[in-house]
Design a protein around this motif. Sequence first.
Motif, PDB file in Angstrom:
ATOM      1  N   UNK A 138       0.971  -1.512   0.001  1.00  0.00           N
ATOM      2  CA  UNK A 138      -0.111  -0.058  -0.135  1.00  0.00           C
ATOM      3  C   UNK A 138       0.747   1.067  -0.044  1.00  0.00           C
ATOM      4  N   UNK A 139       1.736   1.352   0.825  1.00  0.00           N
ATOM      5  CA  UNK A 139       2.560   2.364   0.517  1.00  0.00           C
ATOM      6  C   UNK A 139       3.380   2.775  -0.680  1.00  0.00           C
ATOM      7  N   UNK A 140       3.907   1.505  -0.594  1.00  0.00           N
ATOM      8  CA  UNK A 140       4.237   1.346  -2.357  1.00  0.00           C
ATOM      9  C   UNK A 140       3.453   1.737  -3.607  1.00  0.00           C
ATOM     10  N   UNK A 141       2.411   1.568  -3.343  1.00  0.00           N
ATOM     11  CA  UNK A 141       1.342   2.287  -4.659  1.00  0.00           C
ATOM     12  C   UNK A 141       0.999   3.579  -4.483  1.00  0.00           C
ATOM     13  N   UNK A 327      -6.376  -2.752   3.969  1.00  0.00           N
ATOM     14  CA  UNK A 327      -7.449  -4.148   3.606  1.00  0.00           C
ATOM     15  C   UNK A 327      -7.630  -5.148   3.184  1.00  0.00           C
ATOM     16  N   UNK A 328      -6.529  -5.347   1.896  1.00  0.00           N
ATOM     17  CA  UNK A 328      -6.206  -5.676   0.869  1.00  0.00           C
ATOM     18  C   UNK A 328      -6.244  -7.879   1.433  1.00  0.00           C
ATOM     19  N   UNK A 373     -11.799   8.981  -9.398  1.00  0.00           N
ATOM     20  CA  UNK A 373     -11.335   7.872 -10.227  1.00  0.00           C
ATOM     21  C   UNK A 373      -9.775   7.882  -9.604  1.00  0.00           C
ATOM     22  N   UNK A 374      -9.359   8.471  -9.160  1.00  0.00           N
ATOM     23  CA  UNK A 374      -8.012   8.264  -8.322  1.00  0.00           C
ATOM     24  C   UNK A 374      -8.253   7.895  -6.943  1.00  0.00           C
ATOM     25  N   UNK A 375      -9.168   7.722  -6.230  1.00  0.00           N
ATOM     26  CA  UNK A 375      -9.615   7.227  -5.241  1.00  0.00           C
ATOM     27  C   UNK A 375      -9.386   5.592  -5.487  1.00  0.00           C
ATOM     28  N   UNK A 376     -10.111   5.706  -6.365  1.00  0.00           N
ATOM     29  CA  UNK A 376     -10.612   4.259  -6.971  1.00  0.00           C
ATOM     30  C   UNK A 376      -9.027   3.307  -7.265  1.00  0.00           C
ATOM     31  N   UNK A 377      -8.632   4.343  -8.156  1.00  0.00           N
ATOM     32  CA  UNK A 377      -7.512   3.741  -8.095  1.00  0.00           C
ATOM     33  C   UNK A 377      -6.396   3.019  -6.954  1.00  0.00           C
ATOM     34  N   UNK A 378      -6.072   3.331  -6.534  1.00  0.00           N
ATOM     35  CA  UNK A 378      -5.233   3.180  -5.451  1.00  0.00           C
ATOM     36  C   UNK A 378      -6.379   1.581  -4.760  1.00  0.00           C
ATOM     37  N   UNK A 379      -7.183   1.726  -4.835  1.00  0.00           N
ATOM     38  CA  UNK A 379      -7.955   0.238  -4.579  1.00  0.00           C
ATOM     39  C   UNK A 379      -7.286  -0.644  -5.253  1.00  0.00           C
ATOM     40  N   UNK A 380      -6.556  -0.287  -6.350  1.00  0.00           N
ATOM     41  CA  UNK A 380      -6.728  -1.365  -7.519  1.00  0.00           C
ATOM     42  C   UNK A 380      -5.301  -2.049  -7.666  1.00  0.00           C
ATOM     43  N   UNK A 381      -4.288  -0.575  -7.505  1.00  0.00           N
ATOM     44  CA  UNK A 381      -2.723  -1.016  -8.103  1.00  0.00           C
ATOM     45  C   UNK A 381      -1.923  -1.837  -6.966  1.00  0.00           C
ATOM     46  N   UNK A 382      -2.010  -1.642  -5.978  1.00  0.00           N
ATOM     47  CA  UNK A 382      -1.180  -1.941  -4.849  1.00  0.00           C
ATOM     48  C   UNK A 382      -1.565  -3.206  -3.891  1.00  0.00           C
ATOM     49  N   UNK A 383      -3.066  -3.118  -3.875  1.00  0.00           N
ATOM     50  CA  UNK A 383      -3.784  -3.883  -3.229  1.00  0.00           C
ATOM     51  C   UNK A 383      -3.817  -5.162  -4.607  1.00  0.00           C
TER      52      UNK A 383
END
Length: 463
Positions: A138-141, A327-328, A373-383
């Motif tokens: 998550x911190x990496x993302x 959360x992942x 859209x960015x908030x959603x993106x943060x829940x995609x890439x790192x998880x």
Amino acid sequence: MRHMADSRAQRALAVCLVAAFMAGLDVSIVNVALPSIQRGLGATTDSLQWIISGYALSFGLVLVPGGRLGDARSRRAVFMLGVALFTVASAVCGLAPGVGVLIGARVAQGFAAGLLNPQVSGLIQQLFQGPSRGRAFGWFGATMGVSTAAGPVIGGALVTAFGPEHGWRWVFLVNLPIGLVLLPVARRVLPPPERERKRQESMDPVGVLLLGLGALLLLLPFIQVQQWPGPQKWLLVPVALGLLAAFVWWERRYPREPLVSLALFEKRSYSLGSTLGLLYFAGFTGIFFIYTIYLQIGHGYSALTAGLSIMPFALGSAASAVVGGRLVTTIGRRLTAAGLVVVLAGLLLTILALWLVPGEYVGLATALPLLVAGIGSGLVIAPNQALTLSEVPPAKGGSAAGMLQTGQRLGSAMGVATAGSAFFGTLRLGWSAAITFGFAVVVAFIAAALAAALYDVWRGPTG
């Protein structure tokens, strides 16, 4: 020693994140400096394209062998080599007397970033387990999100501060103090190679050659779609697929440790996560490409103002990536599916805002939808990265991460090419129509990524 004490692991993570920020910054910071480079060096449009694509090509080609090298030898040593080379290449870029030297140094920068990035993922795999690993990713993302957000703004500020003729040089020279500080700290903080991994394993040179040539020929027509007219470039694609098929055949029969363990793709978490990553990067990377052109050329925005207009997406992604990392572990693939739904909602609202406010205030009108859209993106890439690598043994973490990121680079090239083609191909209908068709391509890729995530949710947990 497989796992370090928690405080030592956190210090090592901090070093990794600073290096990832430096490499990530150079992806986005250079775009806003291209007009300044053109004036300062008299560069042609083709040369400007190669300043961007040379970095992207070498970055993508080195990821897998770079990850394998770290797995087989020493992640700390390869990490330090990547930082040292990136620092030297940045200095050459900043002092380049001509465009040819600048392009060569950018290729070297991409090579260094390709060495560096899989070590970060491999070290996270090595140093953290369970929920703490998800938080580290998550911190990496978040770091990558912040670097993406900061790049256009820092680049625009440097060009403004040092002038259009020489400001672009400081876009590269800003990396020097970061690299010089990182090297001694990395030597002291990062873990040495484990005893059982000190054996001199084969680097599978035939596999490296087949994968490298296949990836090069597959990426090249997408990266050069605007600069290489005519359909001949697409003849490289079947040749590339043939080379990649030969790579798979070779890896299955290689008698020693292969470059990529194809057994990874038998794990649903890895194969589906890699597919999702490719599709998602094909979508969201195209956003920045077409929207920046729309703002700067279509509405006369400056480089700095265009960077600030895109910043809500990146800041939203950075903030939610930290939450996603926490959360992942408990929510799993449902988290990435929910994130993709939020991304789609934000993009559809962005398209609506583009039509409702098509004038000079369009950047302000799209700020909130892009933030969503960015908030959603943060829940995609790192998880997704955490889930994709969840069943990978730590000893293979670097090469597995390299293969995952290679797919993401391919997705980025595909996304920029297809969204750009839709955008430029409909520009005769007006700027509003062009940006709508471009965003429609983006939405289609992200919808495909959502379908992959929903399929994984429907199948239930792996294992």
